[in-house]
Design a protein around this motif. Sequence first.
Motif, PDB file in Angstrom:
ATOM      1  N   MET A 183       1.016  -1.047  -0.145  1.00  0.00           N
ATOM      2  CA  MET A 183       0.039   0.042   0.133  1.00  0.00           C
ATOM      3  C   MET A 183       0.877   1.065   0.011  1.00  0.00           C
ATOM      4  O   MET A 183       1.969   1.170   0.431  1.00  0.00           O
ATOM      5  CB  MET A 183      -0.951  -0.131   1.249  1.00  0.00           C
ATOM      6  CG  MET A 183      -0.235   0.141   2.489  1.00  0.00           C
ATOM      7  SD  MET A 183      -1.275   0.184   4.008  1.00  0.00           S
ATOM      8  CE  MET A 183      -1.983   1.761   3.834  1.00  0.00           C
ATOM      9  N   THR A 184       0.182   2.289  -0.521  1.00  0.00           N
ATOM     10  CA  THR A 184       0.937   3.632  -0.528  1.00  0.00           C
ATOM     11  C   THR A 184       0.919   4.400   0.748  1.00  0.00           C
ATOM     12  O   THR A 184      -0.314   4.518   1.174  1.00  0.00           O
ATOM     13  CB  THR A 184       0.460   4.504  -1.670  1.00  0.00           C
ATOM     14  OG1 THR A 184       0.600   3.834  -2.933  1.00  0.00           O
ATOM     15  CG2 THR A 184       1.246   5.831  -1.536  1.00  0.00           C
ATOM     16  N   LEU A 185       1.932   4.777   1.365  1.00  0.00           N
ATOM     17  CA  LEU A 185       1.868   5.481   2.499  1.00  0.00           C
ATOM     18  C   LEU A 185       1.379   7.012   2.287  1.00  0.00           C
ATOM     19  O   LEU A 185       1.857   7.758   1.318  1.00  0.00           O
ATOM     20  CB  LEU A 185       3.257   5.651   3.273  1.00  0.00           C
ATOM     21  CG  LEU A 185       3.415   6.456   4.468  1.00  0.00           C
ATOM     22  CD1 LEU A 185       2.925   5.474   5.497  1.00  0.00           C
ATOM     23  CD2 LEU A 185       4.712   6.866   5.133  1.00  0.00           C
ATOM     24  N   GLN A 186       0.357   7.329   3.198  1.00  0.00           N
ATOM     25  CA  GLN A 186      -0.178   8.843   2.940  1.00  0.00           C
ATOM     26  C   GLN A 186       0.338   9.584   3.919  1.00  0.00           C
ATOM     27  O   GLN A 186       0.246   9.465   5.079  1.00  0.00           O
ATOM     28  CB  GLN A 186      -1.654   8.678   3.056  1.00  0.00           C
ATOM     29  CG  GLN A 186      -2.423   7.891   2.064  1.00  0.00           C
ATOM     30  CD  GLN A 186      -2.645   8.527   0.472  1.00  0.00           C
ATOM     31  OE1 GLN A 186      -2.526   9.849   0.488  1.00  0.00           O
ATOM     32  NE2 GLN A 186      -2.913   7.981  -0.401  1.00  0.00           N
ATOM     33  N   VAL A 187       0.771  10.818   3.420  1.00  0.00           N
ATOM     34  CA  VAL A 187       1.703  11.670   4.387  1.00  0.00           C
ATOM     35  C   VAL A 187       1.000  13.175   4.258  1.00  0.00           C
ATOM     36  O   VAL A 187       0.995  13.705   3.025  1.00  0.00           O
ATOM     37  CB  VAL A 187       3.189  11.767   4.059  1.00  0.00           C
ATOM     38  CG1 VAL A 187       3.923  12.979   4.964  1.00  0.00           C
ATOM     39  CG2 VAL A 187       4.040  10.474   4.148  1.00  0.00           C
ATOM     40  N   LEU A 188       0.563  13.601   5.253  1.00  0.00           N
ATOM     41  CA  LEU A 188       0.400  14.943   5.331  1.00  0.00           C
ATOM     42  C   LEU A 188       1.511  15.635   5.972  1.00  0.00           C
ATOM     43  O   LEU A 188       1.747  15.556   7.134  1.00  0.00           O
ATOM     44  CB  LEU A 188      -0.979  15.265   6.266  1.00  0.00           C
ATOM     45  CG  LEU A 188      -1.320  16.680   6.721  1.00  0.00           C
ATOM     46  CD1 LEU A 188      -1.704  17.248   5.161  1.00  0.00           C
ATOM     47  CD2 LEU A 188      -2.655  16.832   7.393  1.00  0.00           C
ATOM     48  N   TYR A 189       1.916  16.790   5.146  1.00  0.00           N
ATOM     49  CA  TYR A 189       3.199  17.466   5.448  1.00  0.00           C
ATOM     50  C   TYR A 189       2.750  18.874   5.552  1.00  0.00           C
ATOM     51  O   TYR A 189       2.019  19.656   5.028  1.00  0.00           O
ATOM     52  CB  TYR A 189       4.158  17.448   4.510  1.00  0.00           C
ATOM     53  CG  TYR A 189       5.538  17.789   4.609  1.00  0.00           C
ATOM     54  CD1 TYR A 189       6.658  16.832   5.097  1.00  0.00           C
ATOM     55  CD2 TYR A 189       6.131  19.087   5.081  1.00  0.00           C
ATOM     56  CE1 TYR A 189       7.839  17.202   5.181  1.00  0.00           C
ATOM     57  CE2 TYR A 189       7.275  19.608   5.409  1.00  0.00           C
ATOM     58  CZ  TYR A 189       8.024  18.723   5.542  1.00  0.00           C
ATOM     59  OH  TYR A 189       9.408  19.151   5.847  1.00  0.00           O
ATOM     60  N   LEU A 190       3.026  19.286   7.087  1.00  0.00           N
ATOM     61  CA  LEU A 190       2.656  20.610   7.439  1.00  0.00           C
ATOM     62  C   LEU A 190       3.835  21.554   7.387  1.00  0.00           C
ATOM     63  O   LEU A 190       4.905  21.196   8.268  1.00  0.00           O
ATOM     64  CB  LEU A 190       1.912  20.818   8.851  1.00  0.00           C
ATOM     65  CG  LEU A 190       0.823  19.757   9.099  1.00  0.00           C
ATOM     66  CD1 LEU A 190       0.365  19.769  10.498  1.00  0.00           C
ATOM     67  CD2 LEU A 190      -0.411  20.285   8.219  1.00  0.00           C
ATOM     68  N   ALA A 191       3.790  22.443   6.398  1.00  0.00           N
ATOM     69  CA  ALA A 191       5.003  23.248   6.125  1.00  0.00           C
ATOM     70  C   ALA A 191       4.898  24.547   6.501  1.00  0.00           C
ATOM     71  O   ALA A 191       4.053  25.357   6.299  1.00  0.00           O
ATOM     72  CB  ALA A 191       5.298  23.033   4.556  1.00  0.00           C
ATOM     73  N   HIS A 192       6.041  25.229   7.085  1.00  0.00           N
ATOM     74  CA  HIS A 192       5.975  26.548   7.559  1.00  0.00           C
ATOM     75  C   HIS A 192       6.171  27.594   6.564  1.00  0.00           C
ATOM     76  O   HIS A 192       5.950  28.963   6.626  1.00  0.00           O
ATOM     77  CB  HIS A 192       7.227  26.715   8.595  1.00  0.00           C
ATOM     78  CG  HIS A 192       8.568  26.789   8.115  1.00  0.00           C
ATOM     79  ND1 HIS A 192       8.979  25.491   7.633  1.00  0.00           N
ATOM     80  CD2 HIS A 192       9.550  27.611   7.774  1.00  0.00           C
ATOM     81  CE1 HIS A 192      10.330  25.681   7.028  1.00  0.00           C
ATOM     82  NE2 HIS A 192      10.714  27.129   7.428  1.00  0.00           N
TER      83      HIS A 192
END
Length: 397
Positions: A1-10
């Motif tokens: 499965m594909t890892l789902q990443v939510l990246y919070l960027a400054h």
Amino acid sequence: MTLQVLYLAHDLADPAIRRRVLTLKTGGASVTVAGFRRAGNLLGQEEGVRSIDLGSTQDGQFSQRIKAVIAARMQLQKRLVGVPMPDVIIARNLEMLVLAEGAASLFGGDVPVVYECLDIHRLLLDEGVKGRVLRAVQRHFAKSARLLITSSPAFVENFFKSKSGLDLPVLLLENKVLQLGEASVAKPEPRLPNQGEPWKIGWFGAIRCRKSLDILSAFAEKMNGGVEVIIRGRPAYSEFADFDAQVKNAPFVRFEGPYRNPEDLAEIYNEVQFTWAIDFFEEGLNSEWLLPNRLYEGGLHGAVPIALSRTETGRFVAQRDIGVLLETATAADLETLFSGMTDALYLDRFARLSAVDRSQWVTDADDCRALVDRLAGLNRNISLAVPSVPAVSTVQS
């Protein structure tokens, strides 16, 4: 499965943010980025990456950034509509760690949070009320985090282990050059200046050090054409009285604007013989401990680093015997160094640098996959065979 990443960027315009997103993509993850805008959005045209604008912030405006974080927290549910359920949330810097808790709660379940901190702001090191409050805020919002990512062992020793109060496993991701695709970077060749041409020093990347600009400008003027300083990247204009005017009025100093990392690195570093790997932005604190992007970029492309011996960068250079070390870095110190610079001395330094294995400088596809596997291992709901990793570990970046 594909890892789902939510990246919070400054900062959606930060090239380092783009590089981390590309690293995750190369490792096989699907990435959604939500972040603040300061000077555009480098990810806006990045194929396969959705970027969400959380509002604007300004360099050096701490109170404004606090208000922006509060406003973004109140609008998170609206902003994140349609975002796939993340398997992991990465929060780049403290302000995004504050938002990560809210984002995780919106998705329900037990979404692991990763705190990525690659600079230690001077307020976090303050011994007064401001510092104690900020460290308490960091401890509070890091309670639900499962991993800390940082880029220098000196950050761990001098802050995270001894001062922060955080109790998290640490993943050391050095600021290495991301190798895209299968093409390998050509082995660098020495580039002696032609007869009558100057030695060239490149100061590339995040340009935020007023003291460095003053020193390099005065030094270049003293050398009267014997050395040229080339500046490329993103100046933090809030840190300078008038960056553009100072560069324009400095003889033998030129600013060539931003560049794409990693796409433009070979071209820009092949123009210079030396890399300015000195930073006084937070002298005695963060500047003493960091291992900057330009150290790895220059190392890969054969630009000999100039470093201060007392810093972590200086120790890195000394351990590998690959550059030029200074006890102090004044215009006079640099004048002495380059007045005695010979072809033989440069070629010796270059040879030592080029003999270092390229894995010291590069993040490749295997490293990217290792990072994604490490992140996947944080989520109990993902059935993925991930090797055991010690509490303090290293993945190339």
